[in-house]
Design an enzyme around this catalytic site. Structure first.
Site, PDB file in Angstrom:
ATOM      1  CE  LYS A   8       0.870   1.345   4.494  1.00 31.14           C
ATOM      2  NZ  LYS A   8       1.645   2.554   4.836  1.00 31.14           N
ATOM      3  N   PRO A  93       9.613  -4.039  -0.600  1.00 30.39           N
ATOM      4  CG  PRO A  93      10.593  -2.259  -1.750  1.00 30.39           C
ATOM      5  CD  PRO A  93       9.333  -3.086  -1.683  1.00 30.39           C
ATOM      6  N   GLY A  97       7.442   1.834   4.670  1.00 29.91           N
ATOM      7  CA  GLY A  97       6.150   2.532   4.650  1.00 29.91           C
ATOM      8  C   GLY A  97       5.199   1.944   3.622  1.00 29.91           C
ATOM      9  N   GLY A 100       4.658  -3.922   3.982  1.00 29.80           N
ATOM     10  CA  GLY A 100       5.000  -5.309   3.632  1.00 29.80           C
ATOM     11  C   GLY A 100       4.681  -6.314   4.724  1.00 29.80           C
ATOM     12  N   GLY A 101       5.168  -6.070   5.930  1.00 25.90           N
ATOM     13  CA  GLY A 101       4.936  -7.006   7.036  1.00 25.90           C
ATOM     14  C   GLY A 101       3.455  -7.095   7.379  1.00 25.90           C
ATOM     15  CB  SER A 102       0.851  -4.477   7.825  1.00 21.85           C
ATOM     16  OG  SER A 102       1.573  -3.793   8.823  1.00 21.85           O
ATOM     17  CB  ALA A 103       0.694  -6.667   2.924  1.00 21.65           C
ATOM     18  CG  ASP A 135      -0.086   0.394   8.483  1.00 19.46           C
ATOM     19  OD1 ASP A 135      -0.848   1.340   8.720  1.00 19.46           O
ATOM     20  OD2 ASP A 135       1.026   0.509   7.949  1.00 19.46           O
TER      21      ASP A 135
HETATM   22  O1  C5P Z   1       0.524  -0.783  15.334  1.00 18.48           O
HETATM   23  P1  C5P Z   1       1.943  -0.685  14.890  1.00 18.48           P
HETATM   24  O2  C5P Z   1       2.780  -1.822  15.355  1.00 18.48           O
HETATM   25  O3  C5P Z   1       2.079  -0.417  13.428  1.00 18.48           O
HETATM   26  O4  C5P Z   1       2.505   0.631  15.588  1.00 18.48           O
HETATM   27  C1  C5P Z   1       3.872   0.784  15.864  1.00 18.48           C
HETATM   28  C2  C5P Z   1       4.086   2.055  16.679  1.00 18.48           C
HETATM   29  O5  C5P Z   1       3.883   3.198  15.852  1.00 18.48           O
HETATM   30  C3  C5P Z   1       3.162   2.264  17.844  1.00 18.48           C
HETATM   31  O6  C5P Z   1       3.626   1.620  18.992  1.00 18.48           O
HETATM   32  C4  C5P Z   1       3.210   3.794  18.010  1.00 18.48           C
HETATM   33  O7  C5P Z   1       4.389   4.202  18.651  1.00 18.48           O
HETATM   34  C5  C5P Z   1       3.291   4.272  16.570  1.00 18.48           C
HETATM   35  N1  C5P Z   1       1.953   4.571  16.037  1.00 18.48           N
HETATM   36  C6  C5P Z   1       1.299   5.716  16.451  1.00 18.48           C
HETATM   37  N2  C5P Z   1       0.058   6.010  15.958  1.00 18.48           N
HETATM   38  C7  C5P Z   1      -0.539   5.193  15.050  1.00 18.48           C
HETATM   39  C8  C5P Z   1       0.111   4.026  14.585  1.00 18.48           C
HETATM   40  C9  C5P Z   1       1.368   3.744  15.102  1.00 18.48           C
HETATM   41  O8  C5P Z   1       1.818   6.484  17.272  1.00 18.48           O
HETATM   42  N3  C5P Z   1      -1.749   5.523  14.603  1.00 18.48           N
END
Ligand code: C5P
Length: 287
Positions: A8, A93, A97, A100-103, A135
């Site tokens: 994405k 990659p 951003g 990749g891991g989330s998909a 994500d």
């Molecule tokens: O949910 P994910 O593992 O992608 O989030 C990683 C980190 O990114 C969270 O612990 C937080 O520090 C930051 N984050 C955030 N606000 C979001 C998504 C992620 O601050 N909406």
């Protein structure tokens, strides 16, 4: 059982503010790309085995694909450890951003659910997706979608007009907590009057870009280069470090990628992907 896990970009990403739970309130428009990983799932008599075509990807419980296996297994009320094998062919990659891991994690929720015939509802899969990462829920839906709250509450939108996309992945990565931390630090620098969220889904901006580019000035150079090379719009995706440019034709995208190569940056050419190709669930309205 074979599933594609599409990358994405965030066409737009507005950071509304910090939340008491340590996350940030977002309003973002996600867009699926044709670029994808492929996951092949198979039954196993015992244990879990994750393999990957790319080096550097954790192949143990840290991998979201493994975490997804445990979640689906437990949600199905099965005892003991999950049993299965999955092979990831990696093209997205890492840590750029592009999700990749989330998909892969979202594809794994659906893949394990189908392989083991656990038949979890779309709502339950969306709950598990949310627990895997902010994500992840988007990838169940795919196409063009609005993400609100932590970016994990998804409202499907009509597919945005198709575009060709040039992705430039800088040699450095940016961790997501780091990018949000820089946004917090720079808060005083934000312009006072905030623009309203644009109605046009192809309106491109990212509130995390200025704080990241302040620490990595190369990002602004890449964005300028994409715009000079004819991009309709260009911005960082997610928390970076990838910068994308949108183009009307493949020819224009390829020409831009060639010009960027001249400046020492590698541009990956792909295109946007509609929900009918990139969505993992049929009943996306439930996500
Ligand atoms: O949910 P994910 O593992 O992608 O989030 C990683 C980190 O990114 C969270 O612990 C937080 O520090 C930051 N984050 C955030 N606000 C979001 C998504 C992620 O601050 N909406």
């Amino acid at each position: 059982m074979i599933l594609r896990a599409h990358a994405k970009i965030n066409l737009s990403l507005e950071v509304i503010g910090a939340r008491p739970d340590g996350f940030h309130e977002l309003r973002t428009v996600f867009q699926s790309l044709a670029l994808h990983d492929t996951l092949r799932f198979a039954e196993a008599d015992e244990g879990m085995a994750v393999s990957c075509s790319a080096p550097g990807v954790p192949l143990d419980e840290r991998n979201l694909v493994w975490k997804a296996a445990r979640m689906v297994w437990e949600a199905a009320g099965r005892g003991g450890e999950p049993r299965g094998r999955v092979r990831i062919t990696k093209r997205i990659p890492a840590q750029g951003g592009l999700g990749g891991g989330s998909a892969d994690g979202a594809a794994a929720l659906v893949g394990w659910d189908r392989l083991w015939r656990t038949d979890l509802s779309a709502g339950r899969l969306a709950e598990l997706a949310r627990a895997l990462g902010a994500d992840v829920p988007f990838f169940l839906c795919g196409g063009t979608a609005l993400g609100i709250e932590r970016g994990d509450v998804i409202r499907p939108l009509d597919d945005a007009p198709a575009r060709w996309v040039v992705l430039v992945v800088p040699p450095f990565g940016v961790s997501t907590p780091e990018a949000f931390g820089w946004w917090d630090e720079d808060r005083g620098r934000q312009p006072a009057g905030r623009r309203p969220p644009p109605a046009n889904p192809l309106a491109v901006f990212n509130d995390l870009e200025a704080p990241v580019a302040r620490r990595h000035p190369e990002l602004a150079d890449i964005r300028d280069a994409l715009e000079k090379a004819g991009a309709e719009a260009a911005a960082m995706t997610g928390s970076g470090s990838t910068v994308f440019g949108l183009f009307g034709t493949r020819r224009a995208a390829r020409a831009a990628s060639g010009r960027l190569a001249g400046a020492g940056w590698t541009g990956l050419v792909t295109r946007t992907s509609p929900r009918s190709r990139a969505g993992l669930l049929e009943h996306v309205g439930l996500v």
